[in-house]
Design a protein around this motif. Structure first.
Motif, PDB file in Angstrom:
ATOM      1  N   ALA A  33       0.829  -1.206   0.000  1.00  0.00           N
ATOM      2  CA  ALA A  33       0.000   0.000   0.000  1.00  0.00           C
ATOM      3  C   ALA A  33       0.865   1.257   0.000  1.00  0.00           C
ATOM      4  O   ALA A  33       0.535   2.248  -0.661  1.00  0.00           O
ATOM      5  N   SER A  48      -7.060   6.359  -2.853  1.00  0.00           N
ATOM      6  CA  SER A  48      -8.322   6.020  -2.200  1.00  0.00           C
ATOM      7  C   SER A  48      -8.128   6.048  -0.682  1.00  0.00           C
ATOM      8  O   SER A  48      -6.996   5.942  -0.192  1.00  0.00           O
ATOM      9  N   ASP A  50      -8.740   3.709   1.360  1.00  0.00           N
ATOM     10  CA  ASP A  50      -8.149   2.430   1.767  1.00  0.00           C
ATOM     11  C   ASP A  50      -6.632   2.434   1.604  1.00  0.00           C
ATOM     12  O   ASP A  50      -5.900   1.947   2.469  1.00  0.00           O
ATOM     13  N   ALA A  53      -5.204   4.691   4.317  1.00  0.00           N
ATOM     14  CA  ALA A  53      -5.255   4.035   5.633  1.00  0.00           C
ATOM     15  C   ALA A  53      -4.168   2.978   5.733  1.00  0.00           C
ATOM     16  O   ALA A  53      -3.468   2.889   6.757  1.00  0.00           O
ATOM     17  N   SER A  54      -4.001   2.175   4.698  1.00  0.00           N
ATOM     18  CA  SER A  54      -2.982   1.121   4.724  1.00  0.00           C
ATOM     19  C   SER A  54      -1.576   1.717   4.782  1.00  0.00           C
ATOM     20  O   SER A  54      -0.713   1.216   5.508  1.00  0.00           O
TER      21      SER A  54
END
Length: 166
Positions: A33, A48, A50, A53-54
């Motif tokens: 990520a 994104s 996600d 966050a990763s």
């Protein structure tokens, strides 16, 4: 030659060892990520939630490793470390000292280089972090596990017990 009175690692030393091992392996295995985020930013794309966050989890785990490394180093200075077993050949003792010293350096260099890349935008630091520093960490981990197995099954020394049971 002075001999250490320390025969095992303390409970805090053992806990930090295993916690750091888990966090480092996690970050080594789940760095995709962060790499994806950096590529997206270089291409001018919006990541994104996600991916963000990763990538943040990767960064926070790295910061945790850095903080634990400070505590680990302080514990090593205050609690000491056991001497190498008498059965270990001189070359093995030297290799262990070099490997452990390199591990300690990487505990600081790896998260700092990652932070410089992620928070400071320093591409060179990112290239070092995800390239040769990461490779060196993997090689040391493999060598470390191999050395523990040699101690356990070839030299029949209690090295593994010092980090498991005390």
């Amino acid at each position: 030659m002075a001999f250490s009175l320390v025969t095992s690692y303390s409970v805090p030393q053992r806990l930090i060892h295993w916690l750091m091992a888990a966090l480092i392996i996690f970050n080594l295995l789940f760095a995709d990520a962060m790499e994806e985020l950096m590529e997206m930013l270089e291409e001018g794309q919006s990541p994104s939630p996600d991916v963000m966050a990763s990538a943040n989890i990767h960064a926070y785990v790295g910061i945790a490793v850095l903080c634990l490394a400070v505590v680990r180093l302080l514990l090593r200075f205050t609690h000491g470390a056991p001497d190498a077993p008498a059965e270990e050949p001189p070359l093995g003792k030297l290799a262990a000292k070099v490997a452990h010293g390199t591990f300690y350096a990487l505990f600081f260099v790896m998260p700092i280089s990652g932070a410089l890349a992620y928070y400071g935008g320093i591409e060179t630091a990112g290239g070092l972090h995800g390239g040769p520093i990461k490779l060196l960490m993997w090689l040391l981990i493999i060598a470390h596990i191999g050395a523990v197995l040699v101690h356990q099954f070839v030299w029949k020394t209690p090295v593994a017990q010092r980090m498991i049971k005390g």
